[in-house]
Motif scaffolding. Sequence first.
Motif, PDB file in Angstrom:
ATOM      1  N   UNK A 118     -16.613  -1.142  20.042  1.00 24.61           N
ATOM      2  CA  UNK A 118     -16.229  -0.782  18.679  1.00 24.61           C
ATOM      3  C   UNK A 118     -14.864  -0.115  18.644  1.00 24.61           C
ATOM      4  N   UNK A 119     -14.621   0.785  19.597  1.00 24.30           N
ATOM      5  CA  UNK A 119     -13.333   1.470  19.637  1.00 24.30           C
ATOM      6  C   UNK A 119     -12.204   0.485  19.914  1.00 24.30           C
ATOM      7  N   UNK A 120     -12.434  -0.432  20.824  1.00 27.54           N
ATOM      8  CA  UNK A 120     -11.417  -1.433  21.149  1.00 27.54           C
ATOM      9  C   UNK A 120     -11.140  -2.325  19.943  1.00 27.54           C
ATOM     10  N   UNK A 121     -12.198  -2.722  19.235  1.00 31.26           N
ATOM     11  CA  UNK A 121     -12.047  -3.562  18.050  1.00 31.26           C
ATOM     12  C   UNK A 121     -11.265  -2.824  16.975  1.00 31.26           C
ATOM     13  N   UNK A 122     -11.579  -1.545  16.781  1.00 29.36           N
ATOM     14  CA  UNK A 122     -10.867  -0.725  15.801  1.00 29.36           C
ATOM     15  C   UNK A 122      -9.384  -0.637  16.146  1.00 29.36           C
ATOM     16  N   UNK A 123      -9.086  -0.370  17.408  1.00 29.72           N
ATOM     17  CA  UNK A 123      -7.699  -0.206  17.815  1.00 29.72           C
ATOM     18  C   UNK A 123      -6.927  -1.515  17.708  1.00 29.72           C
ATOM     19  N   UNK A 124      -7.586  -2.626  18.027  1.00 28.16           N
ATOM     20  CA  UNK A 124      -6.936  -3.932  17.869  1.00 28.16           C
ATOM     21  C   UNK A 124      -6.542  -4.160  16.417  1.00 28.16           C
ATOM     22  N   UNK A 125      -7.473  -3.911  15.509  1.00 30.61           N
ATOM     23  CA  UNK A 125      -7.185  -4.144  14.097  1.00 30.61           C
ATOM     24  C   UNK A 125      -6.154  -3.169  13.562  1.00 30.61           C
ATOM     25  N   UNK A 126      -6.122  -1.961  14.106  1.00 29.85           N
ATOM     26  CA  UNK A 126      -5.105  -0.994  13.708  1.00 29.85           C
ATOM     27  C   UNK A 126      -3.717  -1.511  14.057  1.00 29.85           C
ATOM     28  N   UNK A 127      -3.562  -2.005  15.272  1.00 25.84           N
ATOM     29  CA  UNK A 127      -2.250  -2.483  15.714  1.00 25.84           C
ATOM     30  C   UNK A 127      -1.861  -3.762  14.976  1.00 25.84           C
ATOM     31  N   UNK A 128      -2.804  -4.682  14.793  1.00 27.69           N
ATOM     32  CA  UNK A 128      -2.487  -5.924  14.087  1.00 27.69           C
ATOM     33  C   UNK A 128      -2.073  -5.616  12.649  1.00 27.69           C
ATOM     34  N   UNK A 129      -2.741  -4.637  12.049  1.00 21.90           N
ATOM     35  CA  UNK A 129      -2.404  -4.236  10.680  1.00 21.90           C
ATOM     36  C   UNK A 129      -0.936  -3.817  10.575  1.00 21.90           C
ATOM     37  N   UNK A 130      -0.446  -3.108  11.602  1.00 17.36           N
ATOM     38  CA  UNK A 130       0.946  -2.669  11.598  1.00 17.36           C
ATOM     39  C   UNK A 130       1.921  -3.841  11.670  1.00 17.36           C
ATOM     40  N   UNK A 131       1.411  -4.988  12.127  1.00 15.20           N
ATOM     41  CA  UNK A 131       2.274  -6.153  12.291  1.00 15.20           C
ATOM     42  C   UNK A 131       2.259  -7.078  11.071  1.00 15.20           C
ATOM     43  N   UNK A 132       1.632  -6.627   9.989  1.00 14.32           N
ATOM     44  CA  UNK A 132       1.488  -7.486   8.809  1.00 14.32           C
ATOM     45  C   UNK A 132       2.822  -7.829   8.172  1.00 14.32           C
ATOM     46  N   UNK A 133       2.951  -9.078   7.763  1.00 10.19           N
ATOM     47  CA  UNK A 133       4.116  -9.557   7.040  1.00 10.19           C
ATOM     48  C   UNK A 133       3.650  -9.986   5.644  1.00 10.19           C
ATOM     49  N   UNK A 134       4.142  -9.388   4.559  1.00 10.85           N
ATOM     50  CA  UNK A 134       3.684  -9.751   3.211  1.00 10.85           C
ATOM     51  C   UNK A 134       3.881 -11.226   2.903  1.00 10.85           C
ATOM     52  N   UNK A 135       3.057 -11.737   2.020  1.00 10.97           N
ATOM     53  CA  UNK A 135       3.082 -13.154   1.671  1.00 10.97           C
ATOM     54  C   UNK A 135       4.458 -13.591   1.182  1.00 10.97           C
ATOM     55  N   UNK A 136       5.046 -12.824   0.264  1.00 16.20           N
ATOM     56  CA  UNK A 136       6.348 -13.222  -0.283  1.00 16.20           C
ATOM     57  C   UNK A 136       7.418 -13.279   0.809  1.00 16.20           C
ATOM     58  N   UNK A 137       7.315 -12.381   1.801  1.00 17.42           N
ATOM     59  CA  UNK A 137       8.270 -12.393   2.909  1.00 17.42           C
ATOM     60  C   UNK A 137       8.031 -13.612   3.793  1.00 17.42           C
ATOM     61  N   UNK A 138       6.761 -13.898   4.084  1.00 16.70           N
ATOM     62  CA  UNK A 138       6.435 -15.062   4.921  1.00 16.70           C
ATOM     63  C   UNK A 138       6.917 -16.356   4.285  1.00 16.70           C
ATOM     64  N   UNK A 139       6.828 -16.420   2.976  1.00 14.45           N
ATOM     65  CA  UNK A 139       7.206 -17.655   2.289  1.00 14.45           C
ATOM     66  C   UNK A 139       8.717 -17.848   2.222  1.00 14.45           C
ATOM     67  N   UNK A 140       9.475 -16.791   2.497  1.00 14.88           N
ATOM     68  CA  UNK A 140      10.925 -16.894   2.386  1.00 14.88           C
ATOM     69  C   UNK A 140      11.643 -16.620   3.706  1.00 14.88           C
TER      70      UNK A 140
END
Length: 497
Positions: free
Chosen positions: A104-126
């Motif tokens: 559970x801790x590993x899963x939480x930390x993975x999602x925390x880091x991936x969340x920081x890497x998010x690129x908004x839709x409008x940015x991805x489209x352009x």
Amino acid sequence: MIYLFFVKHYSTVWIYCSFSTVCILEQNFDGIILICQSYEQLPDELECLKAPLQDYSAVDCCVGEEISLTKIRNVTLATKLNKIRNKTNALLFLLLCSLVFDFSACLYQCNLVIFLCHQPLEVREHKSSPHKVAVLGIWVKNQAQGEAVTELATALESGRLVYRDIGGSDPERMAAPRVAEYVQAVFKDSPVTVTVVSNLNTLEKEYPCLAAVNRCANTVPRHQARVIKLLYCGEGPIQQTLMVVGKGITYDTGGADIKAGGIMAGMHRDKCGSAAVAGFFQILAKLKPKHLKVVGAMAMVRNSVGSDCYVADELVVSRAGRRIRVGNTDAEGRMVMVDLLCEMKEQALKEVSPQLFTIATLTGHAIRAMGPHYSIIMDNGAAQRSGNALQWQKAGEVLGDLFEVSTIRREDYEFHKGKSEYEEILQSNNLPSSATPRGHQTPAAFLIMASGLDKHGVDSDKPLPYSHIDIAGSSGPFPGVPTGAPILAMATKYLEL
């Protein structure tokens, strides 16, 4: 504590390739992200990191107290992770987490880091690159652990991506018709069935309260309402049925009770309840849980202001046949959901072990009562008897999707009783929720009364468990990125992560 350290070159690891495909590769990484309580506890396999960390801690008093970044082997770093992401394209990161493996801790930390890497839709489209990070590796000692973590983390993040695309995008990019197009594209060739209701006559007949809110926006074709219905049926005999309605106000002007004083900014986020419904279905599509049926409805409406907008004092008859007096057009969220909740109630009587939910960024009072960052859940009598709200709260603790529990009281129902013989139910008073006592609890009572769920309480022949979830405080900051609340808690509770 969280430590972030960046270095070139490391060993064989589990990899996210563009956040979807999992494989084993030899990879040269641009950086290492280390999450642990203390670098003194590093295992023998990471002994090479101890000396640089000890040297760095001698000159940085913040090591051990907050996020820290250091430079190893001449890798040039900015002072904050977001600056690194924004200035550098296609970075490759290795995540070292849960040194004593806890799933559970590993899963939480993975999602925390991936969340920081998010690129908004409008940015991805352009932009040519759809991701800020091209590859994210996970360091684990066991292949099976790596496979399990990457599968779940990828599925959960795919749900949050859908949530953020819908909930975070601007009111034109995610106006109701374009949300419908996006959802249809996401679930094409998946186990999720999508049905879109757009015909105005159908909306007026089946969902009169929603149609009242839509009346002004309907004069602008690109703003016209959509009801998006989603259905997932897992393999095998169904053992439980979840029925979820999401508030999807694409932009909330307040209507005739217009939001003034600069508080209208950010009101494109008023669709995060529907975004949560779509995001949860994306997780279902990826993980394909058996014996579970989920029925979803996204009420996508713009609360516009103009000559044809609905107004306070109007009487509207709900799908359940209840005469409702409009008290405040800025209380539109309960209006767009109530008839869909009534429809769910009608269907629930035919389903196996049904549980009904509404999810909405509904009230400022939720933030005033519990502060930011927390979802609030309220059970009716049937749900409370099963301990549902406390189970959600416990599930939310697993992956950091945190809940507070509130209770619907008698005075909440009394508050919404009609004040004259004209109406049976008062939609709202004419004050903001934040200035109304029990301002986040009373809307739950309204939804129960106006949908006819009050006929299915614990004293009825056919009790139906129902919970209302207010995510006004937890859906995310503006400006900022939507969090995805409460879909991680939902997945934890119902998909047995």
